[in-house]
Design a protein around this motif. Sequence first.
Motif, mmCIF file in Angstrom:
data_model
loop_
_atom_site.group_PDB
_atom_site.id
_atom_site.type_symbol
_atom_site.label_atom_id
_atom_site.label_comp_id
_atom_site.label_asym_id
_atom_site.label_seq_id
_atom_site.Cartn_x
_atom_site.Cartn_y
_atom_site.Cartn_z
ATOM 1 N N GLY A 371 0.809 -1.201 0.000
ATOM 2 C CA GLY A 371 0.000 0.000 0.000
ATOM 3 C C GLY A 371 0.852 1.264 0.000
ATOM 4 N N SER A 372 0.382 2.283 0.696
ATOM 5 C CA SER A 372 1.051 3.583 0.656
ATOM 6 C C SER A 372 2.395 3.605 1.371
ATOM 7 C CB SER A 372 0.141 4.652 1.267
ATOM 8 O OG SER A 372 -0.972 4.893 0.426
ATOM 9 N N SER A 373 2.735 2.568 2.139
ATOM 10 C CA SER A 373 4.074 2.550 2.737
ATOM 11 C C SER A 373 5.146 2.487 1.653
ATOM 12 C CB SER A 373 4.215 1.365 3.700
ATOM 13 O OG SER A 373 4.055 0.132 3.021
ATOM 14 N N TRP A 374 4.744 2.036 0.450
ATOM 15 C CA TRP A 374 5.662 1.982 -0.690
ATOM 16 C C TRP A 374 6.034 3.388 -1.174
ATOM 17 C CZ3 TRP A 374 8.080 -2.116 -2.990
ATOM 18 C CH2 TRP A 374 8.638 -1.908 -4.254
ATOM 19 N N LYS A 375 5.244 4.377 -0.808
ATOM 20 C CA LYS A 375 5.546 5.753 -1.225
ATOM 21 C C LYS A 375 6.883 6.235 -0.692
ATOM 22 C CE LYS A 375 0.673 7.044 -1.651
ATOM 23 N NZ LYS A 375 -0.460 7.770 -1.059
ATOM 24 N N LEU A 376 7.428 5.525 0.290
ATOM 25 C CA LEU A 376 8.770 5.845 0.760
ATOM 26 C C LEU A 376 9.732 5.954 -0.415
ATOM 27 C CD1 LEU A 376 10.857 5.938 3.238
ATOM 28 C CD2 LEU A 376 11.232 3.525 2.670
ATOM 29 N N PHE A 377 9.665 4.986 -1.343
ATOM 30 C CA PHE A 377 10.608 4.949 -2.456
ATOM 31 C C PHE A 377 10.279 6.015 -3.506
ATOM 32 C CE2 PHE A 377 9.992 0.510 -0.900
ATOM 33 C CZ PHE A 377 11.161 0.451 -0.162
ATOM 34 N N VAL A 378 9.001 6.345 -3.656
ATOM 35 C CA VAL A 378 8.599 7.393 -4.590
ATOM 36 C C VAL A 378 9.174 8.732 -4.137
ATOM 37 C CG1 VAL A 378 6.656 8.578 -5.664
ATOM 38 C CG2 VAL A 378 6.475 6.135 -5.129
ATOM 39 N N TYR A 379 9.007 9.041 -2.867
ATOM 40 C CA TYR A 379 9.472 10.325 -2.358
ATOM 41 C C TYR A 379 10.997 10.359 -2.219
ATOM 42 C CZ TYR A 379 4.797 12.167 -1.595
ATOM 43 O OH TYR A 379 3.522 12.662 -1.783
ATOM 44 N N LEU A 380 11.628 9.223 -1.942
ATOM 45 C CA LEU A 380 13.093 9.177 -1.957
ATOM 46 C C LEU A 380 13.621 9.541 -3.341
ATOM 47 C CD1 LEU A 380 13.903 5.981 0.151
ATOM 48 C CD2 LEU A 380 14.782 8.276 0.605
ATOM 49 N N ALA A 381 13.005 8.969 -4.370
ATOM 50 C CA ALA A 381 13.424 9.282 -5.732
ATOM 51 C C ALA A 381 13.184 10.744 -6.061
ATOM 52 C CB ALA A 381 12.690 8.371 -6.718
ATOM 53 N N ALA A 382 12.062 11.296 -5.578
ATOM 54 C CA ALA A 382 11.765 12.702 -5.844
ATOM 55 C C ALA A 382 12.750 13.613 -5.126
ATOM 56 C CB ALA A 382 10.339 13.016 -5.418
ATOM 57 N N LEU A 383 13.079 13.291 -3.873
ATOM 58 C CA LEU A 383 14.038 14.112 -3.135
ATOM 59 C C LEU A 383 15.420 14.041 -3.775
ATOM 60 C CD1 LEU A 383 12.944 13.160 0.487
ATOM 61 C CD2 LEU A 383 12.700 15.416 -0.569
ATOM 62 N N GLU A 384 15.787 12.868 -4.234
ATOM 63 C CA GLU A 384 17.080 12.736 -4.894
ATOM 64 C C GLU A 384 17.100 13.495 -6.219
ATOM 65 O OE1 GLU A 384 20.095 9.100 -5.009
ATOM 66 O OE2 GLU A 384 18.514 8.869 -6.506
ATOM 67 N N ALA A 385 15.930 13.637 -6.855
ATOM 68 C CA ALA A 385 15.838 14.364 -8.113
ATOM 69 C C ALA A 385 15.829 15.870 -7.912
ATOM 70 C CB ALA A 385 14.579 13.935 -8.861
ATOM 71 N N GLY A 386 15.728 16.350 -6.669
ATOM 72 C CA GLY A 386 15.813 17.779 -6.439
ATOM 73 C C GLY A 386 14.679 18.394 -5.673
ATOM 74 N N TYR A 387 13.634 17.671 -5.370
ATOM 75 C CA TYR A 387 12.541 18.218 -4.568
ATOM 76 C C TYR A 387 12.991 18.418 -3.123
ATOM 77 C CZ TYR A 387 8.768 17.659 -7.989
ATOM 78 O OH TYR A 387 7.956 17.790 -9.069
ATOM 79 N N THR A 388 12.320 19.296 -2.419
ATOM 80 C CA THR A 388 12.502 19.487 -0.986
ATOM 81 C C THR A 388 11.131 19.432 -0.321
ATOM 82 O OG1 THR A 388 12.238 21.892 -0.978
ATOM 83 C CG2 THR A 388 14.450 21.018 -1.443
ATOM 84 N N PRO A 389 11.078 19.183 0.981
ATOM 85 C CA PRO A 389 9.776 19.095 1.660
ATOM 86 C C PRO A 389 8.924 20.352 1.518
ATOM 87 C CG PRO A 389 11.473 18.143 3.041
ATOM 88 C CD PRO A 389 12.185 18.779 1.887
ATOM 89 N N VAL A 437 9.739 11.380 -12.150
ATOM 90 C CA VAL A 437 11.088 10.834 -11.951
ATOM 91 C C VAL A 437 11.287 9.537 -12.720
ATOM 92 C CG1 VAL A 437 11.234 11.876 -9.668
ATOM 93 C CG2 VAL A 437 10.459 9.510 -9.875
ATOM 94 N N GLY A 438 10.192 8.891 -13.086
ATOM 95 C CA GLY A 438 10.265 7.636 -13.825
ATOM 96 C C GLY A 438 9.951 6.454 -12.933
ATOM 97 N N PHE A 439 9.023 5.613 -13.374
ATOM 98 C CA PHE A 439 8.646 4.451 -12.556
ATOM 99 C C PHE A 439 9.819 3.483 -12.411
ATOM 100 C CE2 PHE A 439 4.656 5.808 -14.727
ATOM 101 C CZ PHE A 439 4.068 6.378 -13.619
ATOM 102 N N GLY A 440 10.670 3.420 -13.437
ATOM 103 C CA GLY A 440 11.873 2.604 -13.315
ATOM 104 C C GLY A 440 12.817 3.132 -12.256
ATOM 105 N N THR A 441 12.862 4.463 -12.100
ATOM 106 C CA THR A 441 13.698 5.064 -11.061
ATOM 107 C C THR A 441 13.179 4.700 -9.675
ATOM 108 O OG1 THR A 441 14.200 6.916 -12.527
ATOM 109 C CG2 THR A 441 14.624 7.240 -10.179
ATOM 110 N N VAL A 442 11.862 4.702 -9.513
ATOM 111 C CA VAL A 442 11.274 4.298 -8.227
ATOM 112 C C VAL A 442 11.598 2.832 -7.931
ATOM 113 C CG1 VAL A 442 9.131 4.013 -6.938
ATOM 114 C CG2 VAL A 442 9.430 6.003 -8.429
ATOM 115 N N ALA A 443 11.476 1.978 -8.957
ATOM 116 C CA ALA A 443 11.803 0.561 -8.775
ATOM 117 C C ALA A 443 13.274 0.385 -8.402
ATOM 118 C CB ALA A 443 11.479 -0.213 -10.051
#
Length: 732
Positions: A371-389, A437-443
């Motif tokens: 479920g949404s606990s997987w969003k950890l990896f989505v937001y990690l990828a986004a932060l690494e791509a340059g986003y900030t909180p 960021v790309g679904f492959g990047t999240v994976a």
Amino acid sequence: MAQRGSRRAASTSRKQNAKPVRRKPTGWRLWLRRVFVWGGFLSLLGVLFLGLAVVFAARSLPSYQELKATQNAQTIIVRARDGTEIVELGPSFGKWLTSDEIPQVMKDAMISVEDRRYHSHFGVDPIGLGRAVFVAATGDKRLGATSTITQQLARNVFLNSNRTLDRKLREAVLAMALEWKFSKNQILELYLNKVYFGGGAYGIDSASRKFFSHPGTELDTAEAAIIAGLVKAPSRYSPTADVQAAVDRAQVVLRLMKEQGRIDPSITVDPSAVKLKEDKSQNSVRYFTDWALPQLDLLLPETFEPIEVWTTLDVGMQQTAAASIKSNTPNNAQGALVSLDRDGAILAMIGGTDYVETNYNRAADAVRQPGSSWKLFVYLAALEAGYTPEDMVKDVPVTIDGWSPRNSGGAYAGDINLRTAFAYSKNTVAAQLGNEVGFGTVASMAKRFGITTPISTVPSMVLGSNETRVIDMTRAFAAVSAGGKSIEPYGIVKVTTASGELLYQHEKSGGSTLVPDYVAAGITDLLQTAVNTGTGKAAQIGRPVAGKTGTTSSNKDGWFIGFSSGITTGVWMGRDDAKAVPGLQGGRAPAQAFAAFMRYAVKDRPVEQFNTELKLPEWQLEPDDEFYFGDPDDYYYIDEQGNLIEPGAGRDPNNPVPQPNGQATPGDVSRRPQVPENDAPPAASDDFLNRATGEGSAAAPAQNRPKPAQRVPSPPPQQQPAPRTNPAAPVN
């Protein structure tokens, strides 16, 4: 006339005196005769060969003393992190009881249920074998119930349990060899001291101590009936696993003893009144030992001597974890928990609500949607791509490749910052971020953090459609708690022999860096907010906690994973058949179980504040500020073919200089990577895009400002620019 009369008389006389001629058998009589003759010959030959086989087998058998000394497996004592013994596994042989020391009622009970003609056969029971063959020929076609006590002894000592004709023939030969070499009393003594009764107990003395807390010499009739009933199926009839099944089986044994005249039919025996010893080996600790001990095959050389295994398990935490799962898990559902220390040591592991009921380890073996606990990896990828909180994103309806995610409750908040989107688990924002960021990047990020199950890169993967394990998700969150360093779960600290010789010692490793410090700090910021004000408020324990909830469609799975004071704990709840559980949400029962466990787990640890300060690298600073750090020729960079270009080498002054993150020099947007357009809007707001591209900055001339574009992912970690040679610039 006289001559004719004379010849007729002579002919009659010859016929009367002639012997009758025997006819040779033909047809079925001939075949019956052949079968009889050849059958008798072959039977005689078979008996001869069987006799020779028995004689040779008897001559090769070990002596009685050698058979007494043999053991069947290895004894393992498992200790907790403080050294206390938590369970003893493997065989326990107890004291060897001689034939005179074994209670007669124990002998009678075993003979009654396992081999009623024990004292009259020669190792193989022809009557029982004939009956079994008849049942097989007229019933279920399976040959069964043919092993005598002597055959069982031969199988337990010399053979395996394969149900093959070859094994049965060798078993019969060895049984007759045993009967040839040893007396009935010796064979029964060997059997009762070696037969397996379940739970690691070999022999009646070990079984008596395990189940009734006293030596085998003190067995009464009811206890003897319970023990004798275990041989058929030790796990099914174990009194520590199923008391009623053990009592019912004991009643069968008592009935057979009465029918065969081994006890007085007028005697009333109540097996249900027997007082059983509490079996600690069947509690929740076994989930952990079932996971950890198979690793010994890889950690140790082959050995059969008794060993002691020192583990990472905390007894108090394990008991608390078991109680928190059992008390919070919804009815008809199962729960699992894994708790890791900051170095990966497993402090507690629960694989289900009741080990006796089901020993399936849902913490280490089951794969479920996170479920949404997987969003950890989505937001990690986004932060690494340059986003900030603090960056603004859009919580609006979105469609990606025909897929239209909806938020829980169906509401949309419009412009919100990244921290709020994560705290309230906005599905539309996660979908947009994953698309950008790309679904492959999240994976790739999930694999980087230790997810071992296959990952599909369809758009819905950002909401946790891929199945994974509780231990893997907990490991990923533990890596965040460690500041972005990899964590390897382990459960065995060291292994010694019974005499103290060290056979194995766990070696701690520093762990590799998975993401930069600022990414770990950013995701910790988001996780802390999710507990403070978002969906994980039920996980609060009176000190800083960071974590994330997870709930799958139709409430089939509920998750909460978080950390505090160096301890990371993951909780899952759901049904084994993946049916819906009414009211199950990650922010309710799983979060409550997490809090109940963590209050105890961290009680002796100091309160730790999280590091959520973002120290951004140069490449992520705004273009107008970054320009003042020095000449762009001072950068290392990677060209389009993946080659490392040294500072100032091979630059064409007529072409723009590539900048980190694919940026061009001010005034040139031709090298900015573009994301293929689709029907999904960017997650970032116009304000963020303006700042990221320099729009509205006083340092950038108006005529050179690039137009707003969709946000693009940063280069992969291995393609990040190397540190600038300019000593005034911060290290990337």
